[in-house]
Design a protein around this motif. Sequence first.
Motif, PDB file in Angstrom:
ATOM      1  N   HIS A  13       0.812  -1.222   0.000  1.00  0.00           N
ATOM      2  CA  HIS A  13       0.000   0.000   0.000  1.00  0.00           C
ATOM      3  C   HIS A  13       0.849   1.278   0.000  1.00  0.00           C
ATOM      4  O   HIS A  13       0.339   2.356   0.288  1.00  0.00           O
ATOM      5  N   GLY A  14       2.142   1.124  -0.330  1.00  0.00           N
ATOM      6  CA  GLY A  14       2.995   2.297  -0.541  1.00  0.00           C
ATOM      7  C   GLY A  14       3.364   3.063   0.714  1.00  0.00           C
ATOM      8  O   GLY A  14       3.717   4.241   0.638  1.00  0.00           O
ATOM      9  N   GLY A  15       3.287   2.428   1.865  1.00  0.00           N
ATOM     10  CA  GLY A  15       3.659   3.094   3.120  1.00  0.00           C
ATOM     11  C   GLY A  15       5.137   2.923   3.427  1.00  0.00           C
ATOM     12  O   GLY A  15       5.856   2.222   2.711  1.00  0.00           O
ATOM     13  N   ALA A  16       5.577   3.586   4.482  1.00  0.00           N
ATOM     14  CA  ALA A  16       6.978   3.465   4.922  1.00  0.00           C
ATOM     15  C   ALA A  16       7.011   3.538   6.443  1.00  0.00           C
ATOM     16  O   ALA A  16       6.257   4.301   7.061  1.00  0.00           O
ATOM     17  N   PHE A  17       7.878   2.739   7.027  1.00  0.00           N
ATOM     18  CA  PHE A  17       8.017   2.736   8.485  1.00  0.00           C
ATOM     19  C   PHE A  17       8.930   3.861   8.953  1.00  0.00           C
ATOM     20  O   PHE A  17       9.885   4.227   8.273  1.00  0.00           O
ATOM     21  N   ARG A  18       8.598   4.386  10.123  1.00  0.00           N
ATOM     22  CA  ARG A  18       9.465   5.348  10.812  1.00  0.00           C
ATOM     23  C   ARG A  18       9.636   4.846  12.240  1.00  0.00           C
ATOM     24  O   ARG A  18       8.769   4.132  12.764  1.00  0.00           O
ATOM     25  N   THR A  19      10.742   5.186  12.857  1.00  0.00           N
ATOM     26  CA  THR A  19      10.955   4.802  14.251  1.00  0.00           C
ATOM     27  C   THR A  19      10.223   5.802  15.132  1.00  0.00           C
ATOM     28  O   THR A  19      10.361   7.009  14.958  1.00  0.00           O
ATOM     29  N   ILE A  75       2.210  -1.393  13.235  1.00  0.00           N
ATOM     30  CA  ILE A  75       3.368  -1.297  14.122  1.00  0.00           C
ATOM     31  C   ILE A  75       4.133  -2.612  14.205  1.00  0.00           C
ATOM     32  O   ILE A  75       3.562  -3.695  14.117  1.00  0.00           O
ATOM     33  N   LYS A  76       5.436  -2.446  14.386  1.00  0.00           N
ATOM     34  CA  LYS A  76       6.343  -3.542  14.734  1.00  0.00           C
ATOM     35  C   LYS A  76       6.976  -3.106  16.057  1.00  0.00           C
ATOM     36  O   LYS A  76       7.843  -2.235  16.076  1.00  0.00           O
ATOM     37  N   PRO A  77       6.497  -3.665  17.179  1.00  0.00           N
ATOM     38  CA  PRO A  77       7.023  -3.226  18.479  1.00  0.00           C
ATOM     39  C   PRO A  77       8.541  -3.389  18.574  1.00  0.00           C
ATOM     40  O   PRO A  77       9.097  -4.372  18.092  1.00  0.00           O
ATOM     41  N   THR A  78       9.181  -2.399  19.179  1.00  0.00           N
ATOM     42  CA  THR A  78      10.634  -2.459  19.392  1.00  0.00           C
ATOM     43  C   THR A  78      10.948  -2.825  20.839  1.00  0.00           C
ATOM     44  O   THR A  78      12.058  -2.617  21.320  1.00  0.00           O
ATOM     45  N   THR A  79       9.959  -3.386  21.521  1.00  0.00           N
ATOM     46  CA  THR A  79      10.072  -3.703  22.951  1.00  0.00           C
ATOM     47  C   THR A  79      10.590  -5.114  23.188  1.00  0.00           C
ATOM     48  O   THR A  79      10.721  -5.521  24.335  1.00  0.00           O
ATOM     49  N   TYR A  80      10.827  -5.875  22.139  1.00  0.00           N
ATOM     50  CA  TYR A  80      11.045  -7.320  22.195  1.00  0.00           C
ATOM     51  C   TYR A  80       9.719  -8.003  22.509  1.00  0.00           C
ATOM     52  O   TYR A  80       8.801  -7.416  23.078  1.00  0.00           O
ATOM     53  N   MET A  81       9.628  -9.249  22.101  1.00  0.00           N
ATOM     54  CA  MET A  81       8.380 -10.010  22.127  1.00  0.00           C
ATOM     55  C   MET A  81       7.689  -9.982  23.492  1.00  0.00           C
ATOM     56  O   MET A  81       6.490  -9.755  23.579  1.00  0.00           O
ATOM     57  N   ASN A  82       8.455 -10.204  24.568  1.00  0.00           N
ATOM     58  CA  ASN A  82       7.851 -10.388  25.889  1.00  0.00           C
ATOM     59  C   ASN A  82       7.204  -9.130  26.454  1.00  0.00           C
ATOM     60  O   ASN A  82       6.492  -9.200  27.450  1.00  0.00           O
ATOM     61  N   LEU A  83       7.447  -7.968  25.837  1.00  0.00           N
ATOM     62  CA  LEU A  83       6.835  -6.713  26.294  1.00  0.00           C
ATOM     63  C   LEU A  83       5.970  -6.092  25.202  1.00  0.00           C
ATOM     64  O   LEU A  83       5.754  -4.877  25.191  1.00  0.00           O
ATOM     65  N   SER A  84       5.446  -6.916  24.305  1.00  0.00           N
ATOM     66  CA  SER A  84       4.654  -6.427  23.173  1.00  0.00           C
ATOM     67  C   SER A  84       3.435  -5.620  23.620  1.00  0.00           C
ATOM     68  O   SER A  84       3.000  -4.700  22.920  1.00  0.00           O
ATOM     69  N   GLY A  85       2.881  -5.962  24.775  1.00  0.00           N
ATOM     70  CA  GLY A  85       1.681  -5.285  25.256  1.00  0.00           C
ATOM     71  C   GLY A  85       1.873  -3.798  25.460  1.00  0.00           C
ATOM     72  O   GLY A  85       0.941  -3.004  25.267  1.00  0.00           O
ATOM     73  N   LYS A  86       3.076  -3.407  25.846  1.00  0.00           N
ATOM     74  CA  LYS A  86       3.376  -1.993  26.092  1.00  0.00           C
ATOM     75  C   LYS A  86       3.180  -1.155  24.816  1.00  0.00           C
ATOM     76  O   LYS A  86       2.525  -0.120  24.823  1.00  0.00           O
ATOM     77  N   ALA A  87       3.734  -1.645  23.697  1.00  0.00           N
ATOM     78  CA  ALA A  87       3.602  -0.939  22.416  1.00  0.00           C
ATOM     79  C   ALA A  87       2.152  -1.019  21.919  1.00  0.00           C
ATOM     80  O   ALA A  87       1.591  -0.026  21.440  1.00  0.00           O
ATOM     81  N   PHE A  88       1.546  -2.190  22.046  1.00  0.00           N
ATOM     82  CA  PHE A  88       0.157  -2.390  21.625  1.00  0.00           C
ATOM     83  C   PHE A  88      -0.743  -1.361  22.314  1.00  0.00           C
ATOM     84  O   PHE A  88      -1.504  -0.645  21.672  1.00  0.00           O
TER      85      PHE A  88
END
Length: 191
Positions: A35-41, A60-73
């Motif tokens: 869909h022509g988007g781009a990720f930003r940090t 989103i792709k959480p940068t929290t590592y897997m075990n803390l995914s809820g924080k980014a979510f």
Amino acid sequence: MSKFLIVGLGNIGAEYAHTRHNIGFDVVEAFVAKHGGAFRTDRLAEVAEVRWKGKIFICIKPTTYMNLSGKAFRYWMDKEKVPLENTLTIVDELALPLSKIRIRPGGSDGGHNGLRDIQATVATDKYPKLRFGIGNNYPKGMQIDFVLGKWFPEDVPLVNRKIEKCVEVIESFATTGIERTMNQYNKHEFV
């Protein structure tokens, strides 16, 4: 304009790129690229915004590592004011064969640390999930190596077809709803 939060689960870092456990990242990247988007940090995640068919997708792709995914979510759901039923979390699933995907409006974490953390953060397991079957083709005691490992070369064409189909599932989820999407894709067998 309705808004959706598309969450691909994975771990940051080159050593995790394109492993089975990072399939959530790969699916979200494919959706954004189509869909022509781009990720930003940004805060707690790499984020891309996509507009398609009158809908906004916060991916989103959480940068929290897997075990803390809820924080980014939780942060991005609250920040973007997305209702829980308009979220879709994409995750690897050992209990499903490689030939299957499964979308559901809720369900247990199934022992998956990323889902467990999201469930604890939002205090319910009633949020939509797209499970990408990775199979369980590993010797006893080697589960972690398997999950964190790269795809077998012979599986890569099938994985790529499933990633494309998961992009369609995200589109269907947003346009026709979860019930119709489940009916259309949960029985599909990939070969």
